[in-house]
Design an enzyme around this catalytic site. Structure first.
Site, PDB file in Angstrom:
ATOM      1  N   SER A  15       0.809  -1.208   0.000  1.00 42.92           N
ATOM      2  CA  SER A  15       0.000   0.000   0.000  1.00 42.92           C
ATOM      3  C   SER A  15       0.851   1.271   0.000  1.00 42.92           C
ATOM      4  O   SER A  15       1.634   1.480  -0.913  1.00 42.92           O
ATOM      5  CB  SER A  15      -0.981  -0.049   1.172  1.00 42.92           C
ATOM      6  OG  SER A  15      -2.074   0.802   0.933  1.00 42.92           O
ATOM      7  N   ASP A  26      10.850   5.646  -9.335  1.00 40.79           N
ATOM      8  CA  ASP A  26      10.463   6.303 -10.587  1.00 40.79           C
ATOM      9  C   ASP A  26      11.194   7.618 -10.807  1.00 40.79           C
ATOM     10  O   ASP A  26      11.503   7.985 -11.938  1.00 40.79           O
ATOM     11  CB  ASP A  26       8.964   6.568 -10.628  1.00 40.79           C
ATOM     12  CG  ASP A  26       8.157   5.315 -10.916  1.00 40.79           C
ATOM     13  OD1 ASP A  26       8.760   4.244 -11.136  1.00 40.79           O
ATOM     14  OD2 ASP A  26       6.914   5.408 -10.913  1.00 40.79           O
ATOM     15  N   LYS A  40      -0.185  -4.192  -3.534  1.00 36.20           N
ATOM     16  CA  LYS A  40      -1.535  -3.717  -3.199  1.00 36.20           C
ATOM     17  C   LYS A  40      -1.695  -2.330  -3.797  1.00 36.20           C
ATOM     18  O   LYS A  40      -1.246  -1.340  -3.236  1.00 36.20           O
ATOM     19  CB  LYS A  40      -1.769  -3.669  -1.697  1.00 36.20           C
ATOM     20  CG  LYS A  40      -3.229  -3.320  -1.387  1.00 36.20           C
ATOM     21  CD  LYS A  40      -3.413  -2.844   0.022  1.00 36.20           C
ATOM     22  CE  LYS A  40      -4.845  -2.479   0.304  1.00 36.20           C
ATOM     23  NZ  LYS A  40      -5.399  -1.449  -0.558  1.00 36.20           N
TER      24      LYS A  40
END
Length: 181
Positions: A15, A26, A40
C-alpha cells in the site's frame, strides 16, 4: 536534497509503503533493496448490507509517477471458480524512470538490488512468531526511562544482559526438538 536514499522492501511491504518506494524509484531519487513488494494497488471501501454483511468496492487504483500501477492481483479477469490470479505477463507494461531506466507494472515494486532473505534459525523464528522480541523491547524501553535515543541503546558500549532477555522469555516456553528455551 542530495543525500543518498536506500529503501528496504519485501513481500510484506504494501500500500502506502509501496507508493513511496515506487515514487523514489520512478524519480531516480534512491535505490530500492530487498524482494518484490506485495502489490496492493487498489483503494477499496466497504458498504454495509443487510444481514450483517458488507460489500467491498474498488474505488480507485494507485498510480506512481512513471504511470505504472503496482497492483499484483487481477480482479478484472477472475478464474472460472471465482478466484483471482496474478497479472499475466501479456498485460504487464514497461515504463521509464526519470533517468530512462525500464521498470514494469503489474506486481508490486521490483527492487533495484535483489537480496534474498536468509532462513531464520528455529529459535529466531519462534521468538519472532511469538512476538517476544517486540514485547521484550517494549518492556525494556518502559523500564528504562533514561534511554534517550536508539544510538544509546545499541551502542557497542551498552550491552543488554542475556539474563534480562531470558527473564522476559521465561514466561513462554519455546520448544526446539528435544530442547526448550
Amino acid at each position: 536534497m542530495t543525500d543518498p536514499v536506500a529503501i528496504l522492501i519485501n513481500s510484506g511491504t504494501a500500500s502506502a509503503a509501496e507508493i513511496v518506494a515506487g515514487a523514489i524509484q520512478d524519480l531516480d531519487r534512491g535505490v530500492i533493496v530487498g524482494q518484490r513488494s506485495y502489490g496492493k494497488g487498489l483503494v477499496q471501501v466497504t458498504r454495509p448490507l443487510s444481514y450483517n454483511t458488507q460489500l467491498k468496492v474498488t474505488t480507485a487504483k494507485y498510480y506512481i509517477p512513471s504511470g505504472r500501477c503496482i497492483q499484483a492481483l487481477d480482479f478484472s479477469h477472475p478464474n472460472a471458480d471465482g478466484s483471482v490470479g496474478i497479472i499475466p505477463d501479456s498485460l504487464i507494461s514497461e515504463f521509464r524512470t526519470r533517468n530512462g531506466r525500464i521498470v514494469r507494472d503489474g506486481g508490486g515494486i521490483t527492487p533495484d538490488v535483489v537480496i534474498l532473505p536468509e532462513t531464520l534459525s528455529q529459535v529466531s523464528s519462534e521468538l519472532f512468531i511469538r512476538n517476544l522480541i517486540f514485547d521484550f523491547a517494549t518492556q525494556y524501553y518502559w523500564a528504562h526511562p533514561d534511554i534517550k535515543s536508539p544510538s544509546q541503546l545499541f551502542s557497542p558500549t551498552r550491552i543488554i544482559p542475556i539474563s534480562a532477555i531470558s527473564f522476559w522469555a521465561g514466561n513462554s516456553t519455546i520448544k526446539l526438538g528435544r530442547n526448550s528455551l
